[in-house]
Scaffold this motif. Structure first.
Motif, short mmCIF file in Angstrom:
data_model
loop_
_atom_site.label_atom_id
_atom_site.label_comp_id
_atom_site.label_asym_id
_atom_site.label_seq_id
_atom_site.Cartn_x
_atom_site.Cartn_y
_atom_site.Cartn_z
N LEU A 1 0.81 -1.21 0.00
CA LEU A 1 0.00 0.00 0.00
C LEU A 1 0.85 1.27 0.00
N GLU A 2 1.91 1.27 0.81
CA GLU A 2 2.75 2.45 0.91
C GLU A 2 3.35 2.80 -0.46
N THR A 3 3.81 1.77 -1.15
CA THR A 3 4.43 2.01 -2.45
C THR A 3 3.42 2.59 -3.43
N ILE A 4 2.22 2.00 -3.44
CA ILE A 4 1.18 2.49 -4.34
C ILE A 4 0.88 3.95 -4.04
N LEU A 5 0.65 4.24 -2.78
CA LEU A 5 0.24 5.59 -2.42
C LEU A 5 1.35 6.61 -2.64
N SER A 6 2.59 6.22 -2.33
CA SER A 6 3.69 7.15 -2.54
C SER A 6 3.75 7.58 -4.00
N ALA A 7 3.58 6.60 -4.88
CA ALA A 7 3.63 6.90 -6.32
C ALA A 7 2.54 7.90 -6.70
N VAL A 8 1.34 7.69 -6.16
CA VAL A 8 0.24 8.58 -6.51
C VAL A 8 0.46 9.98 -5.93
N VAL A 9 0.99 10.02 -4.72
CA VAL A 9 1.25 11.33 -4.12
C VAL A 9 2.30 12.07 -4.95
N ALA A 10 3.34 11.36 -5.35
CA ALA A 10 4.37 11.98 -6.18
C ALA A 10 3.75 12.54 -7.45
N ASP A 11 2.86 11.75 -8.03
CA ASP A 11 2.16 12.16 -9.24
C ASP A 11 1.34 13.43 -8.97
N ALA A 12 0.64 13.43 -7.84
CA ALA A 12 -0.20 14.56 -7.48
C ALA A 12 0.63 15.84 -7.35
N VAL A 13 1.75 15.73 -6.64
CA VAL A 13 2.58 16.90 -6.38
C VAL A 13 3.16 17.43 -7.69
N LYS A 14 3.49 16.52 -8.57
CA LYS A 14 4.06 16.93 -9.84
C LYS A 14 2.99 17.60 -10.72
N THR A 15 1.84 16.97 -10.80
CA THR A 15 0.76 17.50 -11.63
C THR A 15 0.28 18.85 -11.09
N LEU A 16 0.10 18.93 -9.79
CA LEU A 16 -0.49 20.14 -9.21
C LEU A 16 0.51 21.29 -9.10
N TYR A 17 1.75 20.96 -8.71
CA TYR A 17 2.70 22.03 -8.41
C TYR A 17 3.98 21.97 -9.22
N GLY A 18 4.05 20.99 -10.10
CA GLY A 18 5.26 20.87 -10.92
C GLY A 18 6.50 20.55 -10.13
N MET A 19 6.31 19.91 -8.97
CA MET A 19 7.44 19.62 -8.11
C MET A 19 7.85 18.15 -8.25
N GLU A 20 9.12 17.94 -8.57
CA GLU A 20 9.63 16.57 -8.65
C GLU A 20 9.96 16.10 -7.23
N THR A 21 9.51 14.91 -6.85
CA THR A 21 9.79 14.44 -5.49
C THR A 21 10.50 13.10 -5.51
N GLU A 22 11.42 12.98 -4.59
CA GLU A 22 12.04 11.68 -4.36
C GLU A 22 11.07 10.87 -3.51
N VAL A 23 11.19 9.56 -3.63
CA VAL A 23 10.28 8.70 -2.88
C VAL A 23 10.41 8.95 -1.38
N ASN A 24 11.63 9.18 -0.92
CA ASN A 24 11.81 9.34 0.53
C ASN A 24 11.34 10.70 1.04
N GLN A 25 11.00 11.59 0.13
CA GLN A 25 10.45 12.87 0.56
C GLN A 25 8.99 12.73 0.95
N ILE A 26 8.39 11.66 0.46
CA ILE A 26 6.97 11.46 0.76
C ILE A 26 6.86 10.70 2.06
N GLN A 27 6.37 11.39 3.06
CA GLN A 27 6.27 10.76 4.37
C GLN A 27 4.88 10.22 4.61
#
Length: 597
Positions: free
Chosen positions: A3-29
RNA sequence: GGUCCUGUAGUUCAAUGGAUAGAACAAGUGUUUCCUAAACACUAGAUCCGGGUUCGAUUCCCGGCGGGACUACCA
């Protein structure tokens, strides 16, 4: 994918789509949602607010909305301060439960041909006295960590280095020769290791008396210690042993034999074992050759008096003696020798020493020396350093008779378990054999859990008078929960219920129930973390949390009386999965769980 | 002196840098015509001190203070 892996990916996607911010996986807490809030998993929003240029609350809302739209696993969300709490769909949990339930090795990574080999040394007793409480912690930690590493996919070889030679052994031998009158384990009824230990104590007493006598005659304490008849005789005996004199060797073998018979019993009772045992009498001469090699390669140097040293000042340590001026070896030399033998015997990828923290310095040095000598695993050797077990009055001291004997302690625990069972009338319908098995499991489970639930690095206090509890955060508490689940499952089978898997994964289940499934999903992560951090305590704490939650569920919900057959089936599947994780997890701690108690 | 570990309720233990610091024991109280009450629920109680880094510190850094270990030509 968890679950964590799935959600992290979606959150990364969200942050990128909404704010154009590239995130490392470990940035997503991602963390578990605190109990007082709704939801199961929480995304920490703070790292994104800068890029979003909005308040944490607003940012959370936007990301939450994105997740809800883009992933079916998320069923709801709420934002509190900078925290986005996500609710996970019930269907996801039920599907997951089915997977867990059908996986008989859930949480365990298989060991394969290509797995790397980890050698774990633990126990390492002296053969002049019985095992005590400190050894118990060592043995339990060693055994547990071996099980945990196996569960993480390592090939594990458990090894023991028995300290079967030296002046301390000679002291017991000498005392037995002088005062023993031929006493044997058979003639005295004493367990072999206890018999030998008795003579070690006798030696010490007589030795002290001699010291006092000499001091009364005006000798300094230091000189007196070196010149009593007993100590001189013991030293003579050691020399005779080293010269292979038959009489001494014979006595040595006999007495060590007694000790080994005793140790075997203790080990068996404790439930620990070894794949390969090394004896110091066979390895203590081995290190010299390696030291000579190091000398030749320039890693070490020789002083004028002939002694050999390693200069570790470059590593921030001192200079270390490796061979005495007379050419004999020291402790460090032996450890190098033992390492060499082991390396010849096994293709070791990682070497772990379970040894108390008073030897931190020794292992720091050993690691550097082995590295200098070309052992590939030298630098990465693990000194699994654990803290002391202290009594309320402080350290155990054999001289003051405050040592807690391992055999006595285990026996007492079992007796206490027997008494408690009788008082509660739990075992009235059991055969004597069953009773024996159960009280043993409970008594030892209590002791083992008590010791293993504590962070290994920390010193711990053991209060023999208050003895170990059977209620609360204890082994028996967990065992009891397992037994209760098993009892329900037995009844379910009697009723002909079928619960090999969920037939309906669209059920409405409670928060408590989905939380239990969530806890189950964490098991593999915990096993992994316990392996990496060398911490059985993590497993213990996890199992406790699981069991506590289950007991609340058990109290508030009925299983067999539930009218909806699909819900009933679900609760049986859930309970069985939990029992299975309890059993596996406790197994990693070396603790058995009973079917009834 | 130097090196390393450690400091959380009265006690024994938790807390990848996150929300109101969790448990258990001990104290007090309640729950049993109901799948095992070795259970469940409720009440009361803690981050050694001072700085720093950070949106945020029990956690990381520095300095104190307290506890422990090591610093053997013992093992």
């Amino acid at each position: 994918m968890n679950l964590e892996t799935i959600l992290s990916a979606v959150v990364a996607d969200a942050v990128k789509t909404l704010y154009g911010m590239e995130t490392e996986v470990n940035q997503i807490q991602l963390q578990k949602t605190k109990k007082e809030f709704e939801g199961e998993l929480t995304v920490v929003i703070f790292p994104f607010v800068k890029a979003a240029r909005k308040s944490p609350e607003q940012t959370g809302q936007e990301i939450g909305e994105f997740l809800l739209q883009n992933n079916p696993v998320v069923s709801k969300y709420n934002v509190i301060k900078g925290f986005l709490n996500l609710s996970i769909s019930k269907n996801y949990w039920l599907e997951t439960l089915n997977e867990i339930h059908s996986d008989s090795n859930f949480g365990i990574k298989p060991v394969t041909e290509s797995s790397e080999l980890m050698m774990i040394e633990y126990s390492s007793p002296n053969t002049n006295k019985p095992l005590h409480l400190g050894h118990i912690r060592n043995n339990l930690l060693g055994h547990s960590i071996a099980e945990i590493q196996k569960a993480n996919g390592w090939k594990v070889v458990k090894t023991n280095i028995v300290n079967d030679r030296g002046i301390h052994i000679c002291k017991s031998m000498l005392a037995w020769k002088l005062f023993g009158n031929g006493e044997t384990p058979e003639s005295s009824g004493l367990k072999g290791d206890h018999l030998v230990g008795k003579y070690y104590v006798i030696f010490d007493k007589a030795y002290k008396a001699e010291i006092k006598e000499l001091m009364d005659k005006g000798m300094s304490e230091e000189d007196a210690k070196k010149s009593t008849p007993l100590i001189l005789d013991a030293q003579k005996m050691l020399l005779a042993w080293e010269n292979n004199e038959p009489e001494v060797r014979q006595l040595w073998q006999t007495m060590n034999g007694w000790v080994y018979t005793g140790f075997d019993k203790t080990y068996k009772q404790m439930g620990v074992s070894f794949d390969k045992i090394y004896y110091e009498s066979e390895t203590y001469l081995e290190g010299k050759e390696k030291v000579e090699e190091g000398l030749a390669s320039g890693a070490f140097y020789r002083r004028e008096d002939g002694s050999v040293w390693a200069d570790l000042t470059g590593d921030g340590l001192d200079e270390k003696l490796l061979l005495r001026a007379d050419g004999t070896s020291v402790y460090m030399t032996q450890d190098i020798g033992t390492a060499k033998l082991r390396y010849d015997d096994y293709p070791i990828n990682k070497m772990v020493y379970v040894v108390g923290n008073e030897q931190n310095y020794h292992f720091q040095v050993l690691s550097i020396l082995l590295d200098k000598l070309g052992f590939e695993w030298g630098k990465s050797l693990v000194h699994f350093s654990y803290g002391m077990v202290e009594l309320p009055e402080g350290k155990m001291k054999s001289r003051e008779g405050t040592v807690v004997d391992a055999d006595d302690l285990m026996d007492e625990m079992i007796e206490t378990a027997r008494e408690t069972s009788q008082e509660l009338g739990k075992l009235d319908n059991c055969t004597p054999d069953e009773i024996e098995t159960i009280v043993r499991m409970v008594g030892l489970g209590s002791l083992k859990y008590f010791i293993l639930k504590v962070d290994p690095r920390k010193n711990m206090t053991f209060n023999p008078k208050e003895s170990i509890d059977f209620n609360g955060n204890t082994g028996p508490f967990i065992q009891y929960t397992h037994a209760r689940i098993k009892s329900v499952l037995r009844k379910a089978i009697e009723q002909g219920l079928e619960f090999s898997r969920l037939s309906d994964t669209q059920l409405e289940i409670s928060e408590k129930e989905s939380y239990l499934i969530q806890l189950l999903t964490e098991f593999p992560t915990v096993v992994n973390q316990a392996g990496e951090e060398f911490s059985p305590a993590l497993i213990a704490n996890y199992i406790y949390e699981l069991v506590k939650e289950y007991n609340q569920f058990y109290h508030d919900f009925s299983i067999l009386k539930e009218e909806n057959p699909n819900i009933k089936q679900f609760r049986l599947v859930l309970s069985e999965s939990i029992a299975s994780v309890i059993k596996t997890g406790m197994g990693l701690l070396g603790i058995d769980v009973p079917e009834r108690m």
